[in-house]
Design an enzyme around this catalytic site. Structure first.
Site, PDB file in Angstrom:
ATOM      1  N   ASP A  14     -32.720 -20.564  19.248  1.00  7.96           N
ATOM      2  CA  ASP A  14     -32.470 -19.593  20.230  1.00  7.96           C
ATOM      3  C   ASP A  14     -32.804 -17.892  19.351  1.00  7.96           C
ATOM      4  OD1 ASP A  14     -30.917 -20.966  21.529  1.00  7.96           O
ATOM      5  OD2 ASP A  14     -29.402 -21.234  20.680  1.00  7.96           O
ATOM      6  N   GLU A  72     -25.423  -1.802  20.237  1.00 12.58           N
ATOM      7  CA  GLU A  72     -26.055  -1.110  20.896  1.00 12.58           C
ATOM      8  C   GLU A  72     -25.844  -0.144  21.434  1.00 12.58           C
ATOM      9  OE1 GLU A  72     -25.378  -4.028  21.897  1.00 12.58           O
ATOM     10  OE2 GLU A  72     -26.590  -5.669  22.535  1.00 12.58           O
ATOM     11  N   PHE A 132     -17.699  -2.159  30.008  1.00 14.26           N
ATOM     12  CA  PHE A 132     -19.349  -3.129  30.985  1.00 14.26           C
ATOM     13  C   PHE A 132     -18.774  -4.253  31.389  1.00 14.26           C
ATOM     14  CE2 PHE A 132     -21.501  -6.377  30.284  1.00 14.26           C
ATOM     15  CZ  PHE A 132     -23.178  -5.966  31.191  1.00 14.26           C
ATOM     16  N   ALA A 136     -19.162  -7.618  33.899  1.00 12.68           N
ATOM     17  CA  ALA A 136     -20.325  -9.006  33.959  1.00 12.68           C
ATOM     18  C   ALA A 136     -20.769  -9.001  35.100  1.00 12.68           C
ATOM     19  CB  ALA A 136     -20.157 -10.632  33.721  1.00 12.68           C
ATOM     20  N   SER A 175     -22.381   0.219  32.153  1.00 17.60           N
ATOM     21  CA  SER A 175     -20.897   1.109  31.804  1.00 17.60           C
ATOM     22  C   SER A 175     -21.218   3.014  31.866  1.00 17.60           C
ATOM     23  CB  SER A 175     -20.682   0.339  29.913  1.00 17.60           C
ATOM     24  OG  SER A 175     -21.961   1.251  29.678  1.00 17.60           O
ATOM     25  N   ASP A 189     -23.999 -24.499  19.125  1.00 14.67           N
ATOM     26  CA  ASP A 189     -22.733 -23.489  19.579  1.00 14.67           C
ATOM     27  C   ASP A 189     -21.965 -23.766  20.237  1.00 14.67           C
ATOM     28  OD1 ASP A 189     -24.008 -21.554  20.124  1.00 14.67           O
ATOM     29  OD2 ASP A 189     -22.392 -20.197  18.523  1.00 14.67           O
ATOM     30  N   ASP A 210     -23.810 -26.789  24.351  1.00 13.81           N
ATOM     31  CA  ASP A 210     -24.929 -27.127  23.986  1.00 13.81           C
ATOM     32  C   ASP A 210     -24.368 -28.743  23.486  1.00 13.81           C
ATOM     33  OD1 ASP A 210     -26.173 -24.386  23.778  1.00 13.81           O
ATOM     34  OD2 ASP A 210     -24.987 -23.877  22.178  1.00 13.81           O
TER      35      ASP A 210
END
Lengths: 215, 699
Positions: free
Chosen positions: B306, B347, B388, B390, B395, B534, B538
């Site tokens: 990943d 970020e 923020f 989805a 934001s 994880d 998956d």
């Protein structure tokens, strides 16, 4: 005096046969004997590169190795145990025209040849007896089918397997190094099996001949 | 359970291994190893001959006694090797077991009834029981959190001292028995019966109690058994051949020849190599569900990794700000910083830092008033943070004076600007595309005051590739392993990061089913695939992969689907696991080659010795010029026994692993273990022979 070859002269064809006829002239059977040796070499040394051994992209695992070992075992079993039977029984000893190591070489050669070659014998051995004819027949039967069947099964197992792509991690089988390795495996695993018997036959006979003693 | 390096010959382990070597003489145990079983039978036979000769007063008693002793040593040394490997595993297991002793559990009848606590022993818990864990409590077994959020100290299992958060629902709901709740509380549903927990499995694997032979070990055992039978034939038929030649060979000599010829070196060390391999996996803090998966790791052709967290640091960082025409860089930096002040994501913080470092805007908080060129209205608690989400994928902040700042994905911010009567500058598209092409994430900043909204510029968020990844991928490539990066990014971004990190291939915009399809495609081409994962989504891919490493922080579903669990939850660990798998196979191959190559010298020691009495000319084959037949045979048997002990360190540590192509590894190992295997016994058998004669143990 000698009925046939000098000791070393006789040992050369004898060893060639005992290697499984993988030298010149071993048409057909020589090829598959060599392929069996190749798979054995790939398996023994292939692990050294840190992967499950592969030959031509086919993984060599337990069922393949089982077939290879049956092949190797049948040969050693028939040659050694039948020769032992012949030297330990009066009927076997009755066929000998020569005593001592040369007589032993004759018996060893006869069984090696019936299993892996055309059934020829040194001239000193009288093979036309019930004892030898029966044993030779059984030896031939084993030498043909008990060895071909595992080889065919091996071919079947390999063709069933998926072919893995070749990478730099793949065991190399086209290098001079592999040739040396293959020779080593052939000599150590196959030829050394017969080393004790050869020592009592042609080797000691040769040494005695040099000392002036003939059989 | 931290990876503590243990000295190879730890005195307590050695003491235990010595006594275990004798316990392991039980035929029930020995029969599992055909080669050493033959040696055991040979030892018994020689001992019987010794007893017969001693009572009958015949034979060379001293010689037979020495042969018998060394044969017993051969068996014991092999058992010692196995016991040492197990002992090292057991030492780890004991450390683990301590965390479980006398653990008590607070069982509750139903999720809502936290006060009906019944204290029971942890060992009596069954699957489905609910337990309450308060701060300071040890979680009594593996389970799923169904209620509560708590910080948990997992250092007993992972060695990592920082506590982790475990909460109900989502991907962080799995807890491991033996860990300790530090704060708050958890209600956990137990998912494993006693004796079936991860800890139990780990203990069982290192102790060797559940050890099953792996496919490669089975194949190797067949080869070694086959060779043993071949040599048995060669030796058994030697007696009639000798009789014919007018001599007879004693049973001790025949047994000595047999034991020297059969591959006792690898036969004696085979299980120790396997156990030591598992031990090395555990020292990496990885639980393997079987030895099979460790072996498969050595065969892996393709690694799926990943992107986030494995190849790149989890967080992207702002590295550049591109203003739109008519906007000064300072103004963009100022607005971008303001929009990010309340944004606690890494970020967001990196934007504040960039503005500070590049444009001299000092860090401010929304409540400490205005600073720099900040809008006068951006003061006090009137500022409202827009987090923020989805759906909006933006934001920002709403300023008290009615101004609004937004930052987010290009298309969403553009839509927001248009909705507020703004015009999208023609340059925006090209800037956004350039950043995406370079592997970054473009973050568009827009502002709305009294009038129409306008785009101020773009922030370049960059994925930071972890240090040293390129070297690791180069190493993998040298071994013939292809790395594929899996990412949800668009193909442009993915290609740029893939190039920077040095992976061979990438799968962009990957959904779980794409991952699955990729694994199937690779497998259909005959490749073995390894991956880490994880999340619950998956799980199917983890189950499909040949080597699936689940992160310990992952869900129960992921852990059950994989065949290994990384307790440190470090996705790059996969690379170490592959190396351990390869090392395991290399060690087996090298010692097999060595063992078989040894036979040449042993033949030349024993065969002339056997027959030289009858045929003195055979002295010509005694190329080592060994003193006498007795000393020759003894030397070969002694060498054969001592070489097992000498190679125990190599079996336990594994042969040195180097990342190179197969051809170079083969050349190197063939010279060391093949050619070395032919030469070494010639030297040492001669040395032992000289020594035996010097101390009068052989005449």
């Amino acid at each position: 005096m000698h009925d046939s070859f000098t000791p070393i002269g006789g040992m050369v064809p004898l060893v060639n046969i005992q290697l499984g006829e993988l030298v010149f002239g071993g048409v057909g059977a020589g090829l598959y004997a060599m392929l069996v040796e190749v798979i054995l070499a790939v398996f023994i040394a292939g692990l050294m590169v840190g992967r499950t051994p592969e030959y031509l992209g086919k993984r060599i695992e337990s069922r393949e190795i089982r077939m290879v070992m049956i092949y190797v075992l049948v040969y050693a079993f028939v040659v050694l145990s039948f020769s032992a039977l012949a030297v330990a029984t009066p009927a076997g000893l009755a066929g000998l025209n020569n005593a001592g190591p040369h007589g032993f070489s004759e018996i060893l050669y006869a069984f090696s040849s019936t299993v892996a070659n055309n059934g020829s014998a040194f001239a000193g051995l009288t093979g036309g007896t019930y004892f030898y004819n029966t044993l030779f027949a059984i030896a031939m039967l084993f030498g043909r089918f008990a060895m071909k069947i595992p080889v065919l099964a091996l071919a079947g197992f390999l063709s069933e397997r998926k072919t893995s792509p070749e990478t730099v991690g793949t065991f190399p089988v086209t290098s001079p190094l592999f040739v040396a390795l293959l020779l080593g495996v052939i000599l150590i695993v196959t030829a050394l099996t017969f080393f004790p018997a050869l020592a009592l036959g042609p080797v000691v006979e040769h040494l005695l001949m040099q000392a002036g003693h003939l059989f | 359970m931290a990876a503590t390096p243990r000295p190879l010959f730890d005195p307590p382990i050695v003491r235990r291994a010595v006594s275990d070597s004798f316990i392991k003489l039980a035929p029930r145990h020995m029969v599992r190893n055909p080669v050493m079983f033959v040696v055991l039978i040979g030892s018994v036979l020689t001992t019987l001959v010794l007893v017969r000769d001693a009572t009958g007063g015949r034979g060379h008693l001293g010689f037979t006694l020495q042969i018998a002793l060394w044969l017993w040593f051969t068996v014991l040394f092999a058992n010692f090797a196995e016991a040492m490997a197990e002992g090292r595993g057991k030492a780890q297991a004991d450390a683990l077991r301590k965390s479980r002793t006398q653990a008590q559990a607070k069982r509750i009848p139903a999720a809502g009834r936290k006060h009906d606590v019944e204290v029971v022993a942890a060992s009596t818990l069954r699957r489905g029981d609910l337990v309450l864990c308060m701060p300071g409590d040890v979680i009594p077994g593996d389970g799923d959190v169904i209620e509560g959020v708590a910080s948990v100290d997992e250092s007993a299992i992972t060695g990592e001292s920082a506590p982790v958060i475990r909460e109900s629902g989502g991907d962080r709901s799995a807890v491991t028995g033996g860990t300790r709740v530090l704060s708050d509380y958890l209600v956990t549903r137990i998912t494993a019966n006693p004796g079936e927990t991860f800890l139990d499995r780990m203990i069982a694997l290192v102790e060797g109690a559940e050890r099953q032979k792996t496919p490669n070990e089975i194949a190797l055992t067949i080869l070694l058994s086959g060779l043993t039978i071949v040599f048995l034939l060669a030796v058994v038929t030697l007696q009639p051949f000798a009789t014919y030649s007018g001599t007879s060979i004693g049973i001790p000599v025949l047994v000595a020849l047999l034991v020297c010829l059969i591959p006792t070196t690898i036969g004696g060390l085979l299980s120790a190599i396997g156990i030591a391999g598992m031990d090395r996996v555990i020292q990496q803090n990885v639980i393997a569900m079987s030895g099979r998966s460790v072996e498969a790791a050595g065969d892996v052709n393709t690694l799926l990794l990943d992107k986030t967290g494995t190849i790149t640091l989890g967080n992207r960082q702002a590295v550049e700000m591109v203003p739109m025409p008519g906007v000064t860089p300072d103004r963009l930096a100022d607005r971008a910083q303001l929009a990010s002040l309340a944004d606690e994501t890494p970020e967001g913080r990196s934007i504040v830092v960039l503005a500070k470092e590049k444009f001299g805007l000092r860090g401010r908080s929304l409540t400490d008033g205005q600073g720099g060129t900040a809008d006068a209205s951006a003061t006090g608690s009137d500022v409202q943070f827009v987090p923020f989400s989805a759906t909006t994928r933006m934001s920002g902040v709403n300023l008290a004076g009615g101004g609004e700042l937004r930052k987010g994905a290009g298309d969403m911010v553009s839509r927001w600007v248009r909705e507020h009567d703004g015009v999208i500058p023609p340059d925006l598209r090209s800037v956004v595309d350039r950043i995406a092409r370079e592997g970054g994430t473009p973050l568009v900043v827009a502002e709305r005051g009294a009038g129409p909204a306008c785009v101020l510029g773009v922030i370049y968020l960059k994925d930071i590739v972890k240090g040293g990844m390129r070297e690791r991928f180069d190493r993998l490539r040298a071994m013939g392993i292809r790395t594929v990066m899996i990412t949800g990014d668009n193909p442009l971004t993915a290609a740029a990061i893939a190039q920077e990190a040095g992976v061979d291939d990438f799968l962009a915009e990957a959904k779980p089913e794409d991952k699955m399809a990729l694994i199937r495609r690779e497998q259909a081409g005959g490749r073995l695939v390894a991956m880490t994962g994880d999340g619950t989504n998956d799980a199917p891919a983890l189950a499909q992969a040949d080597v699936g490493v689940a992160m310990n922080t992952g869900t129960q579903a992921a852990k059950e689907a994989g065949n290994m669990i990384d307790l440190d939850s470090n996705p790059t660990k996969l690379i170490e696991i592959v190396e351990i798998g390869k090392q395991l196979l290399m060690t087996r191959g090298s010692l097999t080659t060595f063992s078989i190559a040894n036979d040449v010298a042993k033949y030349f020691a024993i065969i002339p010795a056997m027959f030289v009495a009858t045929f003195p000319v055979l002295q010509a084959l005694n190329i080592m010029r060994l003193h006498s037949p007795e000393s020759a045979i003894l030397s070969a048997v002694i060498f054969n026994a001592l070489i097992i002990i000498a190679l125990i360190p190599l079996a336990l540590r594994g042969v040195r692993y180097r990342p190179m192509g197969a051809a170079s590894i083969l050349r190197r190992n063939l010279i060391v273990y093949g050619v070395g295997g032919v030469i070494v016994p010639f030297v040492f058998i001669k040395l032992i022979d000289v020594l035996l004669v010097a101390v009068h143990l052989a005449t």
